[in-house]
Design an enzyme around this catalytic site. Structure first.
Site, mmCIF file in Angstrom:
data_model
loop_
_atom_site.group_PDB
_atom_site.id
_atom_site.type_symbol
_atom_site.label_atom_id
_atom_site.label_comp_id
_atom_site.label_asym_id
_atom_site.label_seq_id
_atom_site.Cartn_x
_atom_site.Cartn_y
_atom_site.Cartn_z
ATOM 1 N N CYS A 1 8.479 3.577 -9.721
ATOM 2 C CA CYS A 1 7.984 3.914 -8.386
ATOM 3 C C CYS A 1 6.640 3.247 -8.140
ATOM 4 O O CYS A 1 6.353 2.761 -7.063
ATOM 5 C CB CYS A 1 7.908 5.416 -8.179
ATOM 6 S SG CYS A 1 7.178 6.337 -9.495
ATOM 7 N N VAL B 1 5.871 0.657 -5.054
ATOM 8 C CA VAL B 1 4.993 1.018 -3.939
ATOM 9 C C VAL B 1 3.868 -0.008 -3.797
ATOM 10 O O VAL B 1 3.482 -0.382 -2.692
ATOM 11 C CB VAL B 1 4.443 2.450 -4.103
ATOM 12 C CG1 VAL B 1 3.398 2.748 -3.048
ATOM 13 C CG2 VAL B 1 5.573 3.452 -4.007
#
Lengths: 457, 468
Positions: free
Chosen positions: A106, A110
């Site tokens: 993640c 991001v």
């Protein structure tokens, strides 16, 4: 531990209680471990990599090797370019893999790290030695589940590696889906019994079930080789087992190298194994050997012996979609009644399919994708069942409701059988019937009053 | 000589050379560094550190604000026991999805907190921030304030995005979070001879054993932090007269806060092995300066040692001369293990930790025998290399090291927090001896190629000397 769970199912807007899934990167890591001399690399914080390795170790009881970009606050602000370059340099120098399989987390997603660009820059800087390679898969943890992570990684093998040289060879590709090393071994045994030449990818047998031989091998003997992955483009056909885990890779291969594919269920139980054997027979243009027919016969024989104990038993079951579909088909085949079916992964079409499979055995079946074990537990409290099936996390529900419990799926943290014995194929069916009846009978033997205990079951 | 090959091939990462040190080599030792990118480090992240420290607070809600994985991998894997509420063993996650990554996860967090608090009625709630929350910029603090106000239940943010550092960074964040509760409870009725047991996680019921020791000698235990932890105990722990800190890495910060702001002195102790446990009891008794306490402590130590010594001697007989390697999380655990192994007649030939600092390693170097290899932040290849080179009989470590040891044909003892067997205190020493013996003395190692080879070598030597 589950004393707080009530039978009343409350409306939940926004949260998971006791999940029935985990995140994408671990699936990518497991798939990459099935490639020979491949180093899975987690592009993110140290914790992701440590967690995935520990989790896989608890399940397989094997050393799990993977590297990490070890993100820090700086990398999180300025991007992970430097970290990945340093990492690749270190990995190739010290651990000498043939291939590094980078998956994102993640964090790196991001931030927006562009892995192909970083890899290209590393190539230009001479960090990637001649003949070695780096591939990547995007597996943000906030999308999909561990199953989709596995699927995306398998597709990356095809994207990066499969080549077609024009001439097709009499070889069948098999994408096994997320199954145990023992299951991969069983798939190979069946293909060999039929006399079909195959490429199985990935293949974690002899990687995650290796022998104690007194050495620590960072890269055990097993795993699909890079040259096999390349050769998949020249095969005659592909069998993709498990639509969620394997279809993406098979479709990519059809598009890229024009290898026809069929998408099948995992060969669990009688009819799903029949379908697999039949597909292999047709693709390889072979006949089914008597030996395999006998195996099938022994499974049907055992089910018939035990059918009275299985008939109309209500089953609560949770797991991954690809496992659940053929497993539920098998339960219906042997006369049992799926009552509630839960998966953590999303899948509306999948749910519809399960309802169709159960339409005769139990038209009222409760099928809930994108849910969790807490929901399953609440449902069971209000609608008692005879058997619970699922991964290790089900044991608390089994204890709380005093249910016979059969473990299957990922992860299994508290038993060893899954490491040695397949659930796939007719042999796997025999094992499932043994496990299910054992669970029923052990409970009876423990709980029946003395005068009712039966010697012969 | 196939078995010798791997040791030749295995090398230490150049960058890490100074983090591997042999006692007696005269070189400098480096630690407390960030892991090199690309190494197969055994280390975890800040989130992991915070999560494991606060986890045993059993009547609190622990909600992981992040994608699902962060909540799954630490779900009920610790051996911390609770005598009452088991709420902490469930896994609660906001299961962040793409939508929240773009538009923020604050609404989801608020709804989750409200639903869970209503359903489980916890004493307090800890909200863990993961990497992604640190990046998308959710104002977790504001949500916590809002929900606290609405529900009257303290919601405490734990600032633990994984990328902030190793577990050690996370310990600090956990201490800050726990400290928010400290000082909010009533301290009346607490004895002048009272302690907090800090860094004691009640693995397999260890805190219960230790608490009983102190109660027997007349010292009140106000709070065990965080083993078998309760929110209300934390609220009033500032009423204790002394802090005993066991797991140095995890709790020193909280102990320092208690010292600075509440004037409670702190002492480092360990409850592993006879010597350390006895010393820990004496330390408290001495601190309070009441001769009766010391008298009772000595009596307790005498009784307990007399109770367990004969049984341990029996194990010592079987284990004498065996060689051990240990790789554990914190340094304090390593010190205690070296001593405990010595008490069993065993020798430590490799000692390493994930998070030790310079001071820790100095102490470790002092207590180890010459020739002992000391490593900081190691990896499987390095560990395997030393295990083979040093002909180790037993490896002590955690979940990731176990299968490596077994592959090499080396016995293993889990000294991590995942076990459910108490190894602390006097009784714990007996469990430890038993655990070690169960693995080291297993007949299966006879079938391990290393031993088969060794046996073969010895036989050949005998044959050589016998033949004219």
């Amino acid at each position: 531990m589950l004393e707080g769970t009530t039978a009343e199912i409350r409306e939940r807007k926004a949260l998971r209680v006791n999940p029935a899934k985990t995140c994408q990167p671990i699936g990518a890591m497991y798939a990459s471990l099935g490639i020979h001399k491949c180093m899975p690399h987690s592009h993110g914080s140290q914790g992701c990599c440590a967690y995935h390795r520990s989790h896989l170790t608890r399940h397989h009881k094997e050393p799990i090797v993977a590297t990490t970009s070890s993100f820090t606050e700086g990398a999180s602000v300025f991007g992970g370019l430097a970290n990945l370059k340093t990492a690749l340099e270190n990995i190739f120098t010290i651990y000498e893999p043939d291939i590094v399989s980078v998956h994102t987390t993640c964090l790196s997603e991001v931030i927006g790290d562009d892995i192909p660009t970083i890899v290209k820059k590393s190539e230009e800087a001479g960090i990637i030695p001649e003949g070695k390679m780096v591939i990547h898969a995007n597996t943000p943890s906030f999308v999909g589940s561990h199953v989709t992570g596995f699927s995306v990684q398998c597709a990356a093998f095809v994207n990066y590696l499969a080549e077609s040289n024009g001439a097709k060879k009499n070889v069948i590709n098999i994408f096994p889906g997320w199954v145990e090393p023992a299951d991969m071994r069983e798939l190979k045994r069946i293909a060999e019994l039929l006399g079909v030449e195959y490429i199985l990818a990935p293949d974690t047998s002899d990687v995650l079930d290796s022998a104690l031989d007194g050495e620590y091998k960072m890269y055990p003997d097993g795993g699909t080789t890079v040259s096999q992955l390349k050769a998949m483009g020249d095969s005659l056909a592909t069998l993709a087992l498990g639509p969620m885990a394997s279809a993406l890779a098979a479709e990519k291969l059809t598009k890229k190298c024009k290898v026809d594919h069929s998408i099948l269920e995992l060969p669990i139980g009688i009819s799903a194994t029949d379908a697999f054997v039949n597909a292999l027979r047709i693709a390889g243009d072979v006949t089914v050997p008597r030996e395999l027919e006998k195996e099938r016969g022994r499974l049907v024989d055992m089910v018939s012996d035990m059918s009275q104990y299985l008939h109309r038993k209500k089953v609560a079951i949770f797991g991954d979609p690809d496992h659940l579909t053929p497993m539920i088909k098998f339960l219906v085949e042997v006369g049992m009644q799926p009552a509630v079916v839960v998966t953590g992964t999303k899948g509306k079409k999948w749910a519809q399919n399960i309802r169709e499979i159960c339409s005769e055995a139990n038209p009222e079946v409760e099928v809930v994708p994108f849910s969790d074990i807490h929901y399953l537990h609440q449902w069971i409290k209000a609608n008692p069942v005879d058997l619970l099936m699922g991964n290790t996390y089900g044991k608390y529900v089994a204890k709380s409701e005093n249910l016979p419990f059969v473990r299957f799926g990922f992860p299994i943290l508290d038993r060893v059988g899954h490491r040695a014995f397949p659930l796939l194929g007719y042999a796997g069916g025999l094992r499932l019937i043994e496990k299910i009846t054992d669970a029923f009978f052990d409970k009876r033997d423990r709980e029946d009053p003395d005068h009712e205990i039966e010697l012969v079951l | 000589m196939k078995a010798d090959e791997p040791t030749k091939v295995i090398q230490v990462l150049d960058d890490r050379a100074a983090q591997v040190w042999t006692k007696g080599s005269g070189e400098a030792f480096v630690c407390d560094r960030k892991s090199t990118a690309g190494s197969v480090t055994q280390r975890a992240c800040a989130f992991c550190g915070s999560r494991v420290v606060l986890y045993p607070i059993a009547d609190a809600l622990h909600i992981v604000h992040g994608p699902i994985g962060c909540a799954v991998y630490n779900w009920d894997i610790r051996g911390s026991l609770s005598s009452g509420s088991q709420l902490h063993r469930n896994s609660f996650s906001t299961d962040l999805a793409e939508k929240e990554v773009i538009f923020g996860g604050e609404k989801k967090l608020e709804a989750s907190l409200l639903e869970l608090i209503e359903y489980y009625k916890p004493k307090a709630a800890f909200v863990y921030s993961t990497c992604i929350v640190g990046l998308i910029g959710d104002d977790v603090q504001a949500i916590c304030r809002k929900v606290s106000k609405k529900t009257n239940i303290d919601c405490i943010p734990v600032d633990s995005p994984g990328f902030k550092g190793t577990k050690k960074t996370g310990y600090q964040a956990a201490c800050e979070a726990a400290y928010k509760l400290v000082g909010t409870g009533d301290t009346s009725g607490i004895s002048k001879y009272s302690i907090n047991l800090m860094g004691e996680f009640n693995i397999g019921g260890e805190a219960w054993m230790i608490r009983e020791y102190y109660e027997r000698i007349g010292i009140e235990v106000v709070a065990t932090i965080t083993g078998d932890g309760r929110v209300d105990d934390l609220r009033r722990c500032h009423g204790a007269a002394l802090n005993l800190v066991q797991c140095s890495g995890s709790m020193t910060h909280l102990a320092q806060l208690l010292e600075e702001e509440h004037g409670i002195p702190l002492k480092r102790v360990s409850f592993f092995g006879f010597e350390d446990t006895a010393q820990a009891l004496y330390t408290a008794a001495e601190h309070f300066g009441d001769p009766e306490l010391m008298c009772k402590a000595e009596e307790l130590v005498r009784d307990e040692i007399a109770k367990y010594t004969p049984k341990i001697k029996a194990y010592r007989k079987e284990l004498k001369g065996k060689k051990a390697a240990l790789y554990v999380g914190g340094a304090f655990k390593a010190f205690s293990l070296v001593l405990a192994l010595r008490a069993l007649g065993m020798k430590t030939v490799l000692a390493g930790t994930q998070t030790g600092n310079a001071e820790d390693y100095k102490q470790l170097q002092d207590i180890c025998d010459p020739g002992t290899v000391i490593v900081d932040d190691s990896n499987p290849l390095e560990l395997a290399k030393f295990v083979l080179e040093k002909e180790v009989d037993l490896f002590i470590g955690g979940v990731k090291e176990r299968p490596i040891a077994f592959k090499l044909g080396v016995a293993f003892c889990d000294h991590n927090h995942e076990r459910k067997i108490p190894l602390a205190g006097f009784e714990g020493m007996l469990h430890f001896a038993d655990e070690v013996a169960k693995s080291v003395l297993s007949p299966i190692w006879k079938f391990a190629p290393r031993h088969e080879l060794r046996a073969l070598k010895i036989n050949t030597q005998i044959a050589d000397t016998e033949s004219p």
